[in-house]
Design a protein around this motif. Structure first.
Motif, PDB file in Angstrom:
ATOM      1  N   ALA A 265       5.077  -9.767  -5.030  1.00 43.89           N
ATOM      2  CA  ALA A 265       5.980 -10.592  -4.723  1.00 43.89           C
ATOM      3  C   ALA A 265       7.423 -10.242  -5.001  1.00 43.89           C
ATOM      4  O   ALA A 265       7.812  -9.839  -6.152  1.00 43.89           O
ATOM      5  CB  ALA A 265       5.663 -11.934  -5.732  1.00 43.89           C
ATOM      6  N   MET A 266       8.086  -9.721  -3.924  1.00 41.85           N
ATOM      7  CA  MET A 266       9.141  -9.081  -4.142  1.00 41.85           C
ATOM      8  C   MET A 266      10.289 -10.126  -4.582  1.00 41.85           C
ATOM      9  O   MET A 266      10.346 -11.205  -4.484  1.00 41.85           O
ATOM     10  CB  MET A 266       9.744  -8.826  -2.638  1.00 41.85           C
ATOM     11  N   ARG A 267      11.449  -9.429  -5.306  1.00 43.23           N
ATOM     12  CA  ARG A 267      12.626 -10.482  -5.790  1.00 43.23           C
ATOM     13  C   ARG A 267      13.881 -10.018  -5.076  1.00 43.23           C
ATOM     14  O   ARG A 267      14.796 -10.785  -5.237  1.00 43.23           O
ATOM     15  CB  ARG A 267      12.736  -9.784  -7.262  1.00 43.23           C
ATOM     16  N   MET A 268      13.704  -9.184  -4.133  1.00 43.40           N
ATOM     17  CA  MET A 268      14.800  -8.574  -3.467  1.00 43.40           C
ATOM     18  C   MET A 268      15.779  -8.122  -4.288  1.00 43.40           C
ATOM     19  O   MET A 268      17.360  -8.512  -4.249  1.00 43.40           O
ATOM     20  CB  MET A 268      15.505  -9.594  -2.537  1.00 43.40           C
ATOM     21  N   GLY A 269      15.697  -7.364  -5.487  1.00 43.34           N
ATOM     22  CA  GLY A 269      16.720  -7.060  -6.474  1.00 43.34           C
ATOM     23  C   GLY A 269      17.409  -5.805  -6.425  1.00 43.34           C
ATOM     24  O   GLY A 269      17.803  -5.266  -7.374  1.00 43.34           O
ATOM     25  N   GLY A 270      17.446  -5.384  -5.055  1.00 40.07           N
ATOM     26  CA  GLY A 270      18.268  -4.001  -4.836  1.00 40.07           C
ATOM     27  C   GLY A 270      17.971  -2.881  -5.828  1.00 40.07           C
ATOM     28  O   GLY A 270      16.821  -2.415  -5.898  1.00 40.07           O
ATOM     29  N   PRO A 271      18.966  -2.298  -6.728  1.00 37.53           N
ATOM     30  CA  PRO A 271      18.504  -1.191  -7.568  1.00 37.53           C
ATOM     31  C   PRO A 271      17.611  -1.455  -8.686  1.00 37.53           C
ATOM     32  O   PRO A 271      16.678  -0.701  -8.641  1.00 37.53           O
ATOM     33  CB  PRO A 271      20.105  -1.152  -8.146  1.00 37.53           C
ATOM     34  N   ARG A 272      17.498  -2.625  -9.330  1.00 31.81           N
ATOM     35  CA  ARG A 272      16.485  -2.842 -10.262  1.00 31.81           C
ATOM     36  C   ARG A 272      15.068  -2.801  -9.312  1.00 31.81           C
ATOM     37  O   ARG A 272      13.863  -2.301  -9.905  1.00 31.81           O
ATOM     38  CB  ARG A 272      16.416  -4.271 -10.712  1.00 31.81           C
ATOM     39  N   GLU A 273      15.178  -3.535  -8.300  1.00 31.36           N
ATOM     40  CA  GLU A 273      13.739  -3.508  -7.382  1.00 31.36           C
ATOM     41  C   GLU A 273      13.463  -2.091  -7.045  1.00 31.36           C
ATOM     42  O   GLU A 273      11.925  -1.831  -6.813  1.00 31.36           O
ATOM     43  CB  GLU A 273      14.029  -4.291  -6.219  1.00 31.36           C
ATOM     44  N   ALA A 274      14.237  -1.191  -6.827  1.00 28.98           N
ATOM     45  CA  ALA A 274      14.083   0.108  -6.231  1.00 28.98           C
ATOM     46  C   ALA A 274      13.213   0.856  -7.491  1.00 28.98           C
ATOM     47  O   ALA A 274      12.244   1.718  -7.102  1.00 28.98           O
ATOM     48  CB  ALA A 274      15.456   0.745  -5.821  1.00 28.98           C
ATOM     49  N   ILE A 275      13.748   0.713  -8.744  1.00 31.86           N
ATOM     50  CA  ILE A 275      13.153   1.548 -10.032  1.00 31.86           C
ATOM     51  C   ILE A 275      11.577   0.744  -9.872  1.00 31.86           C
ATOM     52  O   ILE A 275      10.695   1.525 -10.233  1.00 31.86           O
ATOM     53  CB  ILE A 275      13.856   1.165 -11.015  1.00 31.86           C
ATOM     54  N   TRP A 276      11.600  -0.508  -9.780  1.00 31.71           N
ATOM     55  CA  TRP A 276      10.181  -1.108  -9.997  1.00 31.71           C
ATOM     56  C   TRP A 276       9.327  -0.719  -8.738  1.00 31.71           C
ATOM     57  O   TRP A 276       8.067  -0.350  -9.082  1.00 31.71           O
ATOM     58  CB  TRP A 276      10.548  -2.438  -9.701  1.00 31.71           C
ATOM     59  N   HIS A 277       9.808  -0.583  -7.545  1.00 31.92           N
ATOM     60  CA  HIS A 277       8.953  -0.198  -6.424  1.00 31.92           C
ATOM     61  C   HIS A 277       8.428   1.278  -6.708  1.00 31.92           C
ATOM     62  O   HIS A 277       7.534   1.639  -6.362  1.00 31.92           O
ATOM     63  CB  HIS A 277       9.615  -0.090  -5.173  1.00 31.92           C
ATOM     64  N   ALA A 278       9.271   2.170  -7.198  1.00 30.79           N
ATOM     65  CA  ALA A 278       8.944   3.670  -7.577  1.00 30.79           C
ATOM     66  C   ALA A 278       7.999   3.529  -8.515  1.00 30.79           C
ATOM     67  O   ALA A 278       6.734   4.389  -8.380  1.00 30.79           O
ATOM     68  CB  ALA A 278      10.160   4.249  -8.064  1.00 30.79           C
ATOM     69  N   ILE A 279       8.025   2.833  -9.640  1.00 30.07           N
ATOM     70  CA  ILE A 279       6.914   2.754 -10.659  1.00 30.07           C
ATOM     71  C   ILE A 279       5.340   2.494  -9.890  1.00 30.07           C
ATOM     72  O   ILE A 279       4.612   2.896 -10.420  1.00 30.07           O
ATOM     73  CB  ILE A 279       7.390   1.814 -11.815  1.00 30.07           C
ATOM     74  N   ILE A 280       5.730   1.173  -9.212  1.00 27.01           N
ATOM     75  CA  ILE A 280       4.464   0.839  -8.498  1.00 27.01           C
ATOM     76  C   ILE A 280       3.807   1.918  -7.571  1.00 27.01           C
ATOM     77  O   ILE A 280       2.370   2.147  -7.737  1.00 27.01           O
ATOM     78  CB  ILE A 280       4.874  -0.495  -7.677  1.00 27.01           C
ATOM     79  N   ARG A 281       4.630   2.517  -6.898  1.00 27.29           N
ATOM     80  CA  ARG A 281       4.042   3.673  -6.033  1.00 27.29           C
ATOM     81  C   ARG A 281       3.428   4.991  -6.872  1.00 27.29           C
ATOM     82  O   ARG A 281       2.596   5.481  -6.227  1.00 27.29           O
ATOM     83  CB  ARG A 281       4.930   4.024  -4.821  1.00 27.29           C
ATOM     84  N   LYS A 282       4.063   5.106  -8.089  1.00 24.70           N
ATOM     85  CA  LYS A 282       3.625   6.253  -8.804  1.00 24.70           C
ATOM     86  C   LYS A 282       2.190   5.646  -9.437  1.00 24.70           C
ATOM     87  O   LYS A 282       1.275   6.508  -9.276  1.00 24.70           O
ATOM     88  CB  LYS A 282       4.464   6.279  -9.943  1.00 24.70           C
ATOM     89  N   ASN A 283       1.979   4.486  -9.836  1.00 22.97           N
ATOM     90  CA  ASN A 283       0.595   4.014 -10.203  1.00 22.97           C
ATOM     91  C   ASN A 283      -0.149   4.129  -9.039  1.00 22.97           C
ATOM     92  O   ASN A 283      -1.478   4.354  -9.525  1.00 22.97           O
ATOM     93  CB  ASN A 283       0.845   2.581 -10.621  1.00 22.97           C
ATOM     94  N   HIS A 284       0.136   4.216  -7.919  1.00 20.87           N
ATOM     95  CA  HIS A 284      -0.858   4.166  -6.860  1.00 20.87           C
ATOM     96  C   HIS A 284      -1.073   5.555  -6.339  1.00 20.87           C
ATOM     97  O   HIS A 284      -1.776   5.644  -5.334  1.00 20.87           O
ATOM     98  CB  HIS A 284      -0.445   3.344  -5.501  1.00 20.87           C
ATOM     99  N   GLY A 285      -0.656   6.477  -6.905  1.00 22.69           N
ATOM    100  CA  GLY A 285      -0.655   7.947  -6.886  1.00 22.69           C
ATOM    101  C   GLY A 285       0.408   8.730  -5.964  1.00 22.69           C
ATOM    102  O   GLY A 285      -0.014   9.756  -5.725  1.00 22.69           O
TER     103      GLY A 285
END
Length: 574
Positions: A265-285
């Motif tokens: 569920a995206m929040r469209m949070g710009g810089p904060r969201e980008a950090i979050w997305h990076a964490i999620i993708r790291k968790n996915h390998g």
């Protein structure tokens, strides 16, 4: 070997709690239950499968405060978006939610028990502070801020969860990899370097070129990882987008790319969201992550300015690069060179080189009108998918909503318009007359303001579903209140065009020509709550068309409506 998860250990609660699943399922039946909404389900799924590692539940107040204030969980781990179980006071009181309580978390779609939360605390957040710190401004033009103030519950409940079962999906099941499954898949393929590409839009040739270049430059492979949870209102549905990604996948060389779906569920949070997305993708390998220009930006604020700068997201992820352990790949703006039939980054071009581009607005216009979309821009198989989901205007559904007094002529206009559109053909036509809807759909409703509004809400819902299916809908209720007419417009416009026609025939003329004697009965008090007699009518101030049958006739009114629809491209030219 794949990139280690954020925090060092993948918090796969489904696997962790597997030995206790039967025991937990029995316990869940005896506990009070909370039914989760769509956004909460998206969050819970990524908590349960480890996508939000190192989280093991919804944030308690210490974690929440740390994330809001400085992007840190209470244990010091980097995390940039609050993941909170928001509830209203009534739900908290009814369910007996308090520290130490165990409460079942249930799926609203099928009433399945998914997890049990052990409550750490119940707290009331400062939502104005959350909006400013997390999203940069307390501005309701931002969809997440609007959600925060108008949809989210006033209290947050924090606590770790025990997994009972995974969420049930019925679409694209083979593409829904958990982090552990995706890591295993990469291991089977022998991939050690993976560039993740975040998207919530269709992909075209430029995106393919961008991701291929990024992978080749890093001797890596590509994970196309689109969001299929909640995205920005107005985005193309995920069914269409996934068909586009599937059509595009064979265009990658030598099995370079894998497609996996992310239930975020995206929040469209710009810089904060980008950090979050990076964490999620790291968790996915993933080892690398493409961060776009204005990544996860929601558009303009209430002053008409962009919420975030074009490179704020890239700078935010780069700031935490070492801690994230994932390499940022800046999104390059690709442009087509017609003289050499290739794509290149715009910032690498020599001055004077001839280029071609098609903007998102232009693409939507070409889809709407049926004009050609050239192969240099998008592959034929991708265009075919988009055209199936976005037919040209003269094949799209729409609603004509007529409002006016009883005996104003709106029913006669509606019937005549129904005949005219059926004669022309090309799409199905549905007629929703006020009296018909009252007898078939709203027979239990009276004529109070609340009941009138409910009736129009039902008409709006039915019209929206028919519009989505490509029908021409003609609705003709009295609809005396502006608020309910506005609701009907907003409901229909999610799926197609809505045209409000005010049949402004004056009340005196409606009453004078009333051969059925209904106004006379209302004047004698035999009918109560009659619009124009003892109940108000709020005349529209922004109708798309105004017609008056005291000064005109049904044939002319219908012709005016047809001309309006034809001018909008919804009908073949007369």
């Amino acid at each position: 070997m794949a990139n280690p998860p954020h925090g060092g250990v993948l918090k796969d609660l489904i696997a962790r709690d597997a030995p206790r699943r039967k025991e937990l399922a029995v316990e869940a039946e005896k506990l009070p239950a909370i039914v989760l909404n769509e956004r909460q389900l998206c969050d819970l799924e990524l908590i349960l499968n480890g996508g939000f590692s190192p989280l093991e539940g919804f944030m308690n107040q210490k974690d929440y405060d740390g994330v809001v204030d400085n992007n840190r969980l209470a244990d010091g781990n980097l995390f940039s978006i609050p993941i909170c179980l928001d509830l209203d006071k009534a739900t908290i009181d009814e369910s007996g939610i308090k520290p130490g309580a165990r409460v079942t978390l249930r799926d609203f779609r099928d009433d399945r028990n998914l997890a049990i939360i052990t409550v750490d605390d119940v707290y009331q957040p400062d939502k104005h502070k959350e909006a400013k710190e997390v999203f940069g401004a307390d501005d309701e033009a931002h969809p997440a801020v609007k959600y925060l103030h108008h949809t989210a519950g006033e209290y947050y409940v924090g606590g770790k969860v025990d997994a009972i079962d995974r969420l049930m999906h019925y679409d694209y099941v083979a593409l829904r990899y958990s982090p552990a499954e995706l890591r295993l898949h990469f291991d089977k393929l022998g991939w050690s370097r993976v560039v993740a590409f975040q998207t919530r839009n269709p992909m075209h040739r430029a995106h393919r070129e961008l991701t291929v270049r990024a992978a080749r430059a890093r001797q890596a492979n590509v994970l196309i990882h689109p969001v299929v949870g909640l995205t920005k209102p107005g985005d193309i549905d995920h069914f269409t987008r996934v068909r586009v990604y599937q059509a595009l996948l064979p265009r990658y060389p030598n099995g370079m790319a894998v497609l996996g779906l992310l239930p975020l569920a995206m929040r469209m949070g710009g810089p904060r969201e980008a950090i979050w997305h990076a964490i999620i993708r790291k968790n996915h390998g993933a080892t690398h992550f493409i961060v776009g220009r204005d990544h996860a930006g929601p558009g303009k604020n209430s002053q008409g300015q962009d919420f975030y700068g074009p490179y704020d997201a890239q700078d935010a992820v780069e700031k935490y690069r070492d801690e994230l352990g994932i390499e940022v790949v800046p999104f390059q703006q690709m442009t087509y060179l017609p003289d050499t039939d290739e794509y290149k980054p715009k910032d690498e071009l020599e001055k004077g080189i001839r280029t071609s581009d098609i903007s998102g607005t232009e693409l939507r216009s070409r889809l709407r009108t049926g004009r050609e979309i050239p192969e240099w821009f998008s592959y034929p198989e991708v265009v075919r998918v988009l055209r199936e989901s976005h037919p040209p205007r003269n094949k799209q559904g729409f609603t004509v909503f007529l409002t006016g007094y009883q005996n104003s002529g709106k029913d006669a206009i509606a019937r005549a318009l129904n005949v005219t559109l059926n004669q022309q053909g090309g799409r199905s036509v549905s007629l929703l007359l006020g009296e018909t809807v009252r007898s078939e759909l709203s027979s239990e409703l009276g004529f109070s303001k609340d009941d009138r509004n409910k009736n129009i809400m039902r008409i709006g819902f039915v019209a929206s579903e028919l519009t989505r299916a490509g029908a021409a809908v003609i609705a003709a209720p009295i609809a005396p209140f502006e608020s309910s007419r506005r609701y009907a417009r907003e409901t229909v416009e999610k799926f197609g065009s809505f045209y409000l026609v005010h049949v402004s025939t004056p009340l005196e003329y409606c009453e004078k020509t009333d051969r059925r004697g209904i106004y006379a009965k209302a004047r004698r008090g035999e009918i109560k709550g009659f619009t124009g007699v003892d109940d108000p009518y709020e005349a529209p101030t922004k109708a798309d068309l105004v017609v008056n049958l005291e000064q005109s006739n049904v044939r002319t009114a219908v012709h005016q409506i047809v001309l309006l629809l034809e001018a909008e491209g919804l009908l073949d030219q007369l």
